[in-house]
Design an enzyme around this catalytic site. Structure first.
Site, PDB file in Angstrom:
ATOM      1  N   ARG A   7       0.851  -1.197   0.000  1.00  0.00           N
ATOM      2  CA  ARG A   7       0.000   0.000   0.000  1.00  0.00           C
ATOM      3  C   ARG A   7       0.885   1.244   0.000  1.00  0.00           C
ATOM      4  O   ARG A   7       1.937   1.274   0.662  1.00  0.00           O
ATOM      5  CB  ARG A   7      -0.904   0.038   1.241  1.00  0.00           C
ATOM      6  CG  ARG A   7      -2.078  -0.935   1.203  1.00  0.00           C
ATOM      7  CD  ARG A   7      -3.139  -0.542   0.170  1.00  0.00           C
ATOM      8  NE  ARG A   7      -4.277  -1.448   0.144  1.00  0.00           N
ATOM      9  CZ  ARG A   7      -4.418  -2.495  -0.683  1.00  0.00           C
ATOM     10  NH1 ARG A   7      -3.478  -2.771  -1.561  1.00  0.00           N
ATOM     11  NH2 ARG A   7      -5.509  -3.241  -0.634  1.00  0.00           N
ATOM     12  N   HIS A  55      -0.599   0.217  -9.787  1.00  0.00           N
ATOM     13  CA  HIS A  55      -1.336  -0.660  -8.858  1.00  0.00           C
ATOM     14  C   HIS A  55      -1.908  -1.889  -9.583  1.00  0.00           C
ATOM     15  O   HIS A  55      -3.104  -2.159  -9.540  1.00  0.00           O
ATOM     16  CB  HIS A  55      -2.448   0.122  -8.137  1.00  0.00           C
ATOM     17  CG  HIS A  55      -2.884  -0.546  -6.867  1.00  0.00           C
ATOM     18  ND1 HIS A  55      -3.308   0.141  -5.750  1.00  0.00           N
ATOM     19  CD2 HIS A  55      -2.976  -1.864  -6.528  1.00  0.00           C
ATOM     20  CE1 HIS A  55      -3.631  -0.706  -4.791  1.00  0.00           C
ATOM     21  NE2 HIS A  55      -3.436  -1.937  -5.247  1.00  0.00           N
TER      22      HIS A  55
HETATM   23  P1  NAP Z   1      -1.644 -11.613   4.975  1.00  0.00           P
HETATM   24  O1  NAP Z   1      -1.728 -13.035   4.563  1.00  0.00           O
HETATM   25  O2  NAP Z   1      -2.630 -11.093   5.967  1.00  0.00           O
HETATM   26  O3  NAP Z   1      -0.156 -11.357   5.521  1.00  0.00           O
HETATM   27  C1  NAP Z   1       0.188 -10.225   6.240  1.00  0.00           C
HETATM   28  C2  NAP Z   1       1.568 -10.411   6.846  1.00  0.00           C
HETATM   29  O4  NAP Z   1       1.965  -9.190   7.481  1.00  0.00           O
HETATM   30  C3  NAP Z   1       1.595 -11.492   7.927  1.00  0.00           C
HETATM   31  O5  NAP Z   1       2.787 -12.227   7.826  1.00  0.00           O
HETATM   32  C4  NAP Z   1       1.575 -10.691   9.224  1.00  0.00           C
HETATM   33  O6  NAP Z   1       2.199 -11.336  10.328  1.00  0.00           O
HETATM   34  C5  NAP Z   1       2.383  -9.475   8.822  1.00  0.00           C
HETATM   35  N1  NAP Z   1       2.080  -8.328   9.691  1.00  0.00           N
HETATM   36  C6  NAP Z   1       0.900  -7.690   9.887  1.00  0.00           C
HETATM   37  N2  NAP Z   1       1.021  -6.698  10.772  1.00  0.00           N
HETATM   38  C7  NAP Z   1       2.314  -6.710  11.189  1.00  0.00           C
HETATM   39  C8  NAP Z   1       3.055  -5.953  12.123  1.00  0.00           C
HETATM   40  N3  NAP Z   1       2.492  -4.945  12.832  1.00  0.00           N
HETATM   41  N4  NAP Z   1       4.357  -6.262  12.293  1.00  0.00           N
HETATM   42  C9  NAP Z   1       4.928  -7.275  11.606  1.00  0.00           C
HETATM   43  N5  NAP Z   1       4.279  -8.033  10.705  1.00  0.00           N
HETATM   44  C10 NAP Z   1       2.981  -7.754  10.493  1.00  0.00           C
HETATM   45  O7  NAP Z   1      -1.765 -10.647   3.692  1.00  0.00           O
HETATM   46  P2  NAP Z   1      -1.451 -10.999   2.161  1.00  0.00           P
HETATM   47  O8  NAP Z   1      -2.578 -11.717   1.529  1.00  0.00           O
HETATM   48  O9  NAP Z   1      -0.103 -11.610   2.083  1.00  0.00           O
HETATM   49  O10 NAP Z   1      -1.437  -9.514   1.544  1.00  0.00           O
HETATM   50  C11 NAP Z   1      -0.555  -8.521   2.027  1.00  0.00           C
HETATM   51  C12 NAP Z   1      -0.946  -7.147   1.490  1.00  0.00           C
HETATM   52  O11 NAP Z   1      -0.597  -7.038   0.113  1.00  0.00           O
HETATM   53  C13 NAP Z   1      -2.437  -6.848   1.495  1.00  0.00           C
HETATM   54  O12 NAP Z   1      -2.868  -6.389   2.769  1.00  0.00           O
HETATM   55  C14 NAP Z   1      -2.577  -5.769   0.443  1.00  0.00           C
HETATM   56  O13 NAP Z   1      -2.505  -4.490   1.020  1.00  0.00           O
HETATM   57  C15 NAP Z   1      -1.362  -5.976  -0.456  1.00  0.00           C
HETATM   58  N6  NAP Z   1      -1.734  -6.342  -1.847  1.00  0.00           N
HETATM   59  C16 NAP Z   1      -1.383  -5.515  -2.866  1.00  0.00           C
HETATM   60  C17 NAP Z   1      -1.718  -5.852  -4.168  1.00  0.00           C
HETATM   61  C18 NAP Z   1      -1.293  -5.006  -5.332  1.00  0.00           C
HETATM   62  O14 NAP Z   1      -1.763  -5.214  -6.452  1.00  0.00           O
HETATM   63  N7  NAP Z   1      -0.381  -4.081  -5.163  1.00  0.00           N
HETATM   64  C19 NAP Z   1      -2.426  -7.042  -4.421  1.00  0.00           C
HETATM   65  C20 NAP Z   1      -2.758  -7.863  -3.352  1.00  0.00           C
HETATM   66  C21 NAP Z   1      -2.405  -7.511  -2.056  1.00  0.00           C
HETATM   67  P3  NAP Z   1       1.624 -12.731  10.930  1.00  0.00           P
HETATM   68  O15 NAP Z   1       1.820 -13.756   9.841  1.00  0.00           O
HETATM   69  O16 NAP Z   1       2.466 -13.001  12.107  1.00  0.00           O
HETATM   70  O17 NAP Z   1       0.165 -12.478  11.216  1.00  0.00           O
END
Ligand code: NAP
Length: 313
Positions: free
Chosen positions: A228, A276
């Site tokens: 983001r 994006h």
């Molecule tokens: P996810 O499965 O929820 O993974 C989030 C990761 O971040 C987890 O490993 C979590 O730790 C860690 N995390 C969260 N808060 C934290 C903190 N305060 N300190 C340290 N680590 C923290 O999410 P995802 O599906 O991989 O997606 C990640 C993000 O990618 C989405 O939220 C979205 O914003 C972005 N995204 C962007 C696009 C694009 O086109 N640019 C597309 C899709 C997604 P734990 O494992 O310990 O819970």
């Protein structure tokens, strides 16, 4: 079973067709203004508050993407938008893992093989072989090691890069060193040459890629922001590029989207930009995920993809 669907931008017909095939027992309708009829499930992206508020029979809401920051902000603004007891789900993978892997691997290899330097040399009409970089000096660090971050980390490890990840809880992924929590952030950053951001945007992570963080990376680091725009302080990145601390960046997401025409990022020779598009959920895979998850919810079996509203992701 009744399902309402709302998305402001998608080619809706394709989605509705896939959803009807995947959940043939459901009556699926696109939300239109003044629709206040009951629905068991709502599938939404950036919905007006009326799509969810006081919706009768609602059991769960599915956000049609991986990130839930926008909808959680809206819930804060309208505390009665989601009735208590209604669960919130997001899409996991649904095609996004492969796209994120392609994006990250291609860009890390681009920097590793110095194609950024050769592109600048080409613009200057300069024929000059440069020293090669070695894998051992190209440690890749993933901020976020969830559904997307973990798979991107594994794909980069398979290319021979030393890979580490940072998350809230410790991980055990093949070929990836794990760092967890605020107390291990500095150790994670120290020696990281390529920083890839795949964190969710939460109050704890907003603005995390700032001057202090950038200063802890290896000299001549690279930054890839795939999560983001709110995570990155763009002026701090520009300052780090100017000082040489950061050598290059590739950004898919921005504080303001579309990126304003007067942003210096557009013209920076060492910044690459995409609008994006790093990863988008595919309607067929998303419909299959939603169908599977609804079936498990209906039979009362625990499932993945549920968002913790208090945690913010
Ligand atoms: P996810 O499965 O929820 O993974 C989030 C990761 O971040 C987890 O490993 C979590 O730790 C860690 N995390 C969260 N808060 C934290 C903190 N305060 N300190 C340290 N680590 C923290 O999410 P995802 O599906 O991989 O997606 C990640 C993000 O990618 C989405 O939220 C979205 O914003 C972005 N995204 C962007 C696009 C694009 O086109 N640019 C597309 C899709 C997604 P734990 O494992 O310990 O819970």
């Amino acid at each position: 079973m009744d399902i309402i669907f709302y998305h402001p931008a998608l080619t809706v017909d394709n989605w509705l067709q896939e959803l009807k095939q995947a959940i043939p027992q459901a009556r699926i309708r696109q939300w239109t203004k003044d629709d206040d009829a009951a629905a068991d499930y709502a599938l939404v992206w950036n919905p007006p508050v009326e799509v969810l508020r006081q919706r009768k029979n609602l059991k769960a809401v599915f956000v049609l993407g991986a990130g839930v920051d926008a909808i959680l902000n809206k819930f804060q603004q309208y505390p009665d938008m989601l009735a208590p007891g209604v669960s919130l789900y997001r899409l996991e993978d649904t095609g996004m893992v492969q796209q994120m892997q392609e994006y990250a691997v291609s860009q890390v290899l681009h920097w590793f093989r110095r194609f950024d330097d050769y592109q600048l040399q080409k613009m200057a009409g300069k024929w000059l072989p440069l020293d090669e970089y070695r894998h051992e000096e190209f440690t890749v660090g993933l901020l976020g090691a969830g559904v997307l971050g973990s798979k991107v980390a594994e794909s980069l490890a398979a290319w021979g890069f030393p890979v580490r990840c940072w998350s809230r809880s410790k991980k055990n992924y093949a070929g990836v060193s794990s760092y967890a929590g605020d107390e291990e952030l500095s150790a994670f950053l120290s020696g990281t040459r390529v920083l890839i951001n795949l964190l969710p945007n939460t109050p704890q992570t907003t603005g995390i890629i700032n001057q202090s963080l950038l200063n802890q990376l290896a000299e001549g680091a690279y930054v890839l922001n795939l999560a983001r725009g709110a995570h990155l302080i763009e002026t701090d990145l520009l300052a780090a590029l100017a000082s040489g601390r950061v050598k290059g960046a590739m950004l898919d997401v921005f504080a303001k989207e579309p990126l304003p025409a007067d942003s210096p990022l557009w013209r920076h020779p060492r910044v690459a930009i995409t609008p994006h598009i790093a990863a988008m959920s595919r309607p067929d895979e998303a419909a299959a995920f939603i169908a599977r998850t609804i079936a498990l919810i209906e039979e009362g079996t625990p499932t993945t993809g549920e968002v913790s509203i208090t945690r913010g992701y």
